[in-house]
Design a protein around this motif. Structure first.
Motif, PDB file in Angstrom:
ATOM      1  N   ILE A  36       0.828  -1.218   0.000  1.00 18.91           N
ATOM      2  CA  ILE A  36       0.000   0.000   0.000  1.00 18.91           C
ATOM      3  C   ILE A  36       0.860   1.265   0.000  1.00 18.91           C
ATOM      4  CG2 ILE A  36      -1.953  -1.146   1.113  1.00 18.91           C
ATOM      5  CD1 ILE A  36      -1.086   0.110   3.766  1.00 18.91           C
ATOM      6  N   ALA A  73      -2.932   0.596  10.056  1.00 20.04           N
ATOM      7  CA  ALA A  73      -2.900   1.039   8.660  1.00 20.04           C
ATOM      8  C   ALA A  73      -2.743  -0.117   7.688  1.00 20.04           C
ATOM      9  CB  ALA A  73      -1.782   2.054   8.461  1.00 20.04           C
ATOM     10  N   GLN A  76      -6.469  -3.221   6.759  1.00 18.31           N
ATOM     11  CA  GLN A  76      -7.702  -2.587   6.300  1.00 18.31           C
ATOM     12  C   GLN A  76      -8.454  -3.380   5.240  1.00 18.31           C
ATOM     13  OE1 GLN A  76      -9.083   0.088   7.698  1.00 18.31           O
ATOM     14  NE2 GLN A  76      -7.371   0.182   9.164  1.00 18.31           N
ATOM     15  N   THR A  77      -7.933  -4.507   4.821  1.00 17.29           N
ATOM     16  CA  THR A  77      -8.599  -5.318   3.805  1.00 17.29           C
ATOM     17  C   THR A  77      -8.933  -6.697   4.369  1.00 17.29           C
ATOM     18  OG1 THR A  77      -6.556  -6.292   2.929  1.00 17.29           O
ATOM     19  CG2 THR A  77      -7.252  -4.142   2.020  1.00 17.29           C
ATOM     20  N   HIS A  78      -9.804  -7.388   3.673  1.00 18.66           N
ATOM     21  CA  HIS A  78     -10.159  -8.749   4.074  1.00 18.66           C
ATOM     22  C   HIS A  78      -8.918  -9.627   4.163  1.00 18.66           C
ATOM     23  CE1 HIS A  78     -11.155 -12.971   3.241  1.00 18.66           C
ATOM     24  NE2 HIS A  78     -12.300 -12.741   3.858  1.00 18.66           N
ATOM     25  N   SER A  80      -5.685  -8.850   4.412  1.00 16.47           N
ATOM     26  CA  SER A  80      -4.705  -8.491   5.436  1.00 16.47           C
ATOM     27  C   SER A  80      -5.201  -8.871   6.823  1.00 16.47           C
ATOM     28  CB  SER A  80      -4.364  -7.003   5.369  1.00 16.47           C
ATOM     29  OG  SER A  80      -5.499  -6.198   5.616  1.00 16.47           O
ATOM     30  N   HIS A 109     -10.965  -0.598  11.243  1.00 20.22           N
ATOM     31  CA  HIS A 109     -10.489  -1.339  10.073  1.00 20.22           C
ATOM     32  C   HIS A 109     -11.463  -1.240   8.892  1.00 20.22           C
ATOM     33  CE1 HIS A 109      -7.270  -3.218  12.498  1.00 20.22           C
ATOM     34  NE2 HIS A 109      -8.168  -3.092  13.474  1.00 20.22           N
ATOM     35  N   THR A 111     -11.438   1.580   6.547  1.00 21.49           N
ATOM     36  CA  THR A 111     -11.088   2.639   5.592  1.00 21.49           C
ATOM     37  C   THR A 111     -11.002   2.147   4.152  1.00 21.49           C
ATOM     38  OG1 THR A 111      -8.701   2.313   5.911  1.00 21.49           O
ATOM     39  CG2 THR A 111      -9.805   3.897   7.367  1.00 21.49           C
ATOM     40  N   ALA A 112     -10.864   0.849   3.930  1.00 21.08           N
ATOM     41  CA  ALA A 112     -10.797   0.307   2.565  1.00 21.08           C
ATOM     42  C   ALA A 112     -12.146  -0.211   2.090  1.00 21.08           C
ATOM     43  CB  ALA A 112      -9.745  -0.795   2.481  1.00 21.08           C
ATOM     44  N   GLY A 113     -13.198   0.063   2.858  1.00 24.82           N
ATOM     45  CA  GLY A 113     -14.539  -0.280   2.397  1.00 24.82           C
ATOM     46  C   GLY A 113     -15.210  -1.462   3.060  1.00 24.82           C
TER      47      GLY A 113
END
Length: 364
Positions: A36, A73, A76-78, A80, A109, A111-113
């Motif tokens: 990222i 930071a 933030q994704t599934h 990760s 967690h 921020t990436a949707g």
């Protein structure tokens, strides 16, 4: 070490207070950060690990918590979240943990949707993958999620509802965490009322960066079944001297209440030193009131809090206490049985966990 030839690492252990975003592998942070384009303060695993420990050893909980800006930071994704959770489980098992509760704050967690529910599902997927990998290695571990709300935010009811929604899907308890001073449990009464109505277990961070009033609020506003840290309960214990050879100990009303009702204390020795939680008593492990609380019959448990920030493991925390206070195998077994009795599990499963600990220590 407690007993000739006995490895603390090999002993069966229970971990109750261990934050997901405080237990990442440095190598994983480096890989996820690269994906990222996140700048890191160090380029190698060892240097990054050293940076975290140095930053966390500030004597201030507020400064200690700043290190989480970096770990959160990269989570933030599934994928990760699932990876970090899987590795977390593997690392616990390698440390001899047979039951662990992983606490984390889904609201941090998104921020990436991801939605709150998607975040919890991702962590549970990682937990189950970790359990499977551990089983392939011939080890057995059981894991529960403790869903945390941030005490300085205003989403605690929403997060409490999330926790209850996932109670049969891997979530075993609820917590509030974050900057303690100025953010009492009473600010989250609506969430705690909801949890009480749904008979859902609660632990509350209290008695770390704030004192007796915070602990009182956790117990009576939060209806906490356990105290996250709770180390400053020792402020309600008076030690006096009758004469040159004799001392006396007097418990204040709050300490008496906690001890008599066997309310577990989730003590984290190294973390308590780093954040200044035991500054009233000193700045060395020998100064920690852990042994005082243990000798007085409080239900003390040993925890890591954040393994990355403290450069520690549950085995290391037990070794540090053993070195400081001369504990033996019987003491370490008693501490693990305290933790087993305090787990957010049904009674039958707690009894099975206690039996596994007794068997493991007997064969040590």
């Amino acid at each position: 070490m407690p007993g000739s030839g006995v490895s603390i690492n090999a002993l069966p252990k229970v971990s109750l207070h261990d934050h997901l975003d405080g237990g990442l592998r440095p190598a994983t942070i480096i890989e996820l950060a690269e994906a990222i384009d996140l700048d890191l303060p160090a380029d190698t695993e060892n240097d990054l690990a050293d940076w975290f420990t140095a930053q966390a050893t500030s004597g201030s909980l507020v400064d200690y918590l700043k290190t989480f800006d970096l770990t959160v930071a990269v989570m933030q994704t599934h994928d990760s979240l699932a990876r970090v959770a899987r590795e977390f489980v593997e690392d616990l098992a390698l440390d001899g943990v047979i039951y662990g509760e992983i606490r984390w704050a889904p609201e941090q967690h998104l921020t990436a949707g991801l939605s709150l529910d998607q975040a919890v599902d991702a962590v549970q997927e990682g937990i189950e993958a970790g359990i499977d990998r551990v089983a392939q290695a011939g080890l057995v571990i059981k894991i529960g999620q403790v869903i945390t709300a941030m005490r300085h935010a205003d989403r605690s009811l929403e997060v409490a509802e999330l926790a209850v929604r996932h109670r049969d899907l891997g979530v075993v308890g609820f917590d509030i965490a974050g900057a303690e001073q100025g953010f009492p449990a009473a600010d989250h009464t609506e969430a705690f009322d909801f949890l009480a109505r749904n008979l859902f277990p609660v632990t509350v961070h209290a008695g770390e960066a704030d004192g007796l009033d915070s602990i009182r609020g956790a117990l009576f506003d939060g209806r906490a079944l356990r105290l996250g840290h709770g180390v400053r309960l020792a402020e309600d214990i008076e030690i006096g001297r009758e004469d040159q050879d004799n001392t006396y100990v007097t418990l204040g009303p709050l300490a008496q209440w906690v001890r008599d009702r066997e309310i577990p204390l989730e003590l984290s020795p190294s973390s308590n030193l780093q954040t200044g939680a035991i500054a009233a008593w000193g700045d060395d492990m020998l100064d920690h009131p852990f042994d005082l609380l243990y000798q007085l019959g409080f239900r003390v448990t040993v925890n890591t809090d954040n393994r990355l920030m403290s450069g520690t493991s549950l085995s290391r925390e037990l070794a540090l206490l053993t070195d400081a206070f001369g504990y033996d195998l019987d003491d370490l077994e008693a501490l693990q049985l305290n933790a087993a009795s305090s787990a957010f599990l049904p009674l039958e499963e707690r009894e099975e966990l206690a039996d596994a600990i007794v068997d493991g220590f007997a064969n040590a």
